[in-house]
Design an enzyme around this catalytic site. Sequence first.
Site, PDB file in Angstrom:
ATOM      1  N   ASP A  17     -92.604   1.541 -13.867  1.00  0.00           N
ATOM      2  CA  ASP A  17     -92.159   1.194 -12.530  1.00  0.00           C
ATOM      3  C   ASP A  17     -92.923   1.634 -11.280  1.00  0.00           C
ATOM      4  O   ASP A  17     -93.422   2.928 -11.333  1.00  0.00           O
ATOM      5  CB  ASP A  17     -90.668   1.898 -12.357  1.00  0.00           C
ATOM      6  CG  ASP A  17     -90.066   1.378 -10.960  1.00  0.00           C
ATOM      7  OD1 ASP A  17     -89.774   0.145 -10.852  1.00  0.00           O
ATOM      8  OD2 ASP A  17     -89.610   2.144 -10.038  1.00  0.00           O
ATOM      9  N   GLU A  25     -96.043  -2.116 -13.016  1.00  0.00           N
ATOM     10  CA  GLU A  25     -95.680  -2.826 -11.919  1.00  0.00           C
ATOM     11  C   GLU A  25     -96.540  -2.653 -10.586  1.00  0.00           C
ATOM     12  O   GLU A  25     -96.313  -1.365 -10.167  1.00  0.00           O
ATOM     13  CB  GLU A  25     -94.213  -2.534 -11.494  1.00  0.00           C
ATOM     14  CG  GLU A  25     -93.653  -3.298 -10.430  1.00  0.00           C
ATOM     15  CD  GLU A  25     -92.480  -2.819  -9.776  1.00  0.00           C
ATOM     16  OE1 GLU A  25     -91.633  -3.928  -9.214  1.00  0.00           O
ATOM     17  OE2 GLU A  25     -91.797  -1.369  -9.908  1.00  0.00           O
TER      18      GLU A  25
END
Length: 521
Positions: free
Chosen positions: A199, A263
């Site tokens: 993330d 990401e």
Amino acid sequence: MSEWWKSATIYQIYPRSFQDSDGDGVGDLKGITARLDHLVALGVDAAWISPIFPSPMADFGYDVADYCDIDPLFGSLADFDALLAAAHERGLKLLLDFVPNHSADRHRWFVESRSARDHPKRDWYIWRDAAPDGGPPNNWISDFGGSAWEWDAGSGQYYYHAFLKEQPDLNWRNPDLRAAMMGAMRFWFDRGVDGFRIDVLWHMIKHADFPDNPPNPDYRKGMGEMHSVLQLNSTDQPDVHKIAADMRRLADGYVGDRVLIGEIYLPVPKLMEYYGIDAPGVHLPFNFQLIDAAWDASTLAAAIRDYEAALPVGGWPNWVLGNHDRPRIATRVGSAQARIAAMLLLTLRGTPTLYYGDEIGLTDVDIPPARVVDPRELREPGLGLGRDPVRTPMPWNSSVHAGFSTTDPWLPLGDDWPTHNMAVQADDAGSMLAFYRGLLALRRKHAALALGAIERIRTEGDVLIYERALAAERIVVALNLSDEQAELSLPEGEILLTTTGVFAPGLLHPDQGVMLRVSGA
């Protein structure tokens, strides 16, 4: 032998919304296990599960309170082990969502960190004195709006949070924190997971001197307050690549080609750096161009060419149509072009990631104001930034609550679920589900689609055309990006698949795509 993830298709599961097994209205691990055969029948190779760690759920799992356990809402470690074993028995890989930039404010590390300035874990988070006027240390803005600094009266300093105040950022410049987080990754690798989606990787290191971010000259009302400044000092710092390299070394130390997917919402030249600078970085820095690109042939052709040209030596491409944060593809381009988008995603060179529900053409669901739960929408309402519409439960069949649960689900289903669901489409040879299954079967059958080169990218009016080639096999893909009939010149060949209707040589119907297996150089 090629790494498995190069020819694989990854399927993202938002666990709260996939399948509820215990009747509380929220999806869980046993529910995912019960639906694994759908993934097998669909033809994907790996499942990526959004966060399932213990969490206060201020941001629905992206505020982690323990990196080495499972939230009771989703089940237990035993349930996870059973899911992992069941996936592997079916030949499926399993990826977890790792959230290393920030923890929950209820994580014991942060509780200890804020307890006293001289606590050994104080430096595990980012603390700063107030500015001379008593305000925040700088002008950094939270991605959810408002200052990214929160005053802590108990210890007399501000702490930094790139997202909610309940999500304090971890200080990756601290070696003890870094070791603890690498240990958390090792915990799951040792358990057998096949990789991680990491993330907000580009957020993980901040400028050491914490200068103000410059104002964004292109900012306009309605963009979201985070865009009022350019995040030049709060994201994408050079030292982040050392962290990515450490994670890569850890992953590469395990047998079985463990994969790391980062990401990263950055322009293509900056994105390429996450493949590694001085040492290998993540295997796949997520490429989000299809999410943001204007939906026309010339724009997409340029995006494909530029991305392919930018890839470093040895860098493997990847493509994404949607995820848990962005509007669904069928909403963005319409139901007819959603088939074109599917053919594009699954015939471009590289690893595709498919978002749950896209295989049946799910669209964003209108959420009544009383049912809104997304903190981003609640903090900046009316800007269209809310993520609830793309996180709604999977409609499996026409029974009560669409077969997702035995009770009212945590988010509402779309109004059309009685007729627009998995079971209905499974019995329809012309459905979106059948189309996705056909596309994925072709990826498995034809090595040129899975691993071949991409060549001769061109446009003819509103039609995007390119070729995939490996050894003697050539496959031509032609996609009509408009709702008008298009004349075009294509070589003769075997028709492998069309998005709809019958392909007539020399033209494409409105919203039609075709794949041809051709011969010759």
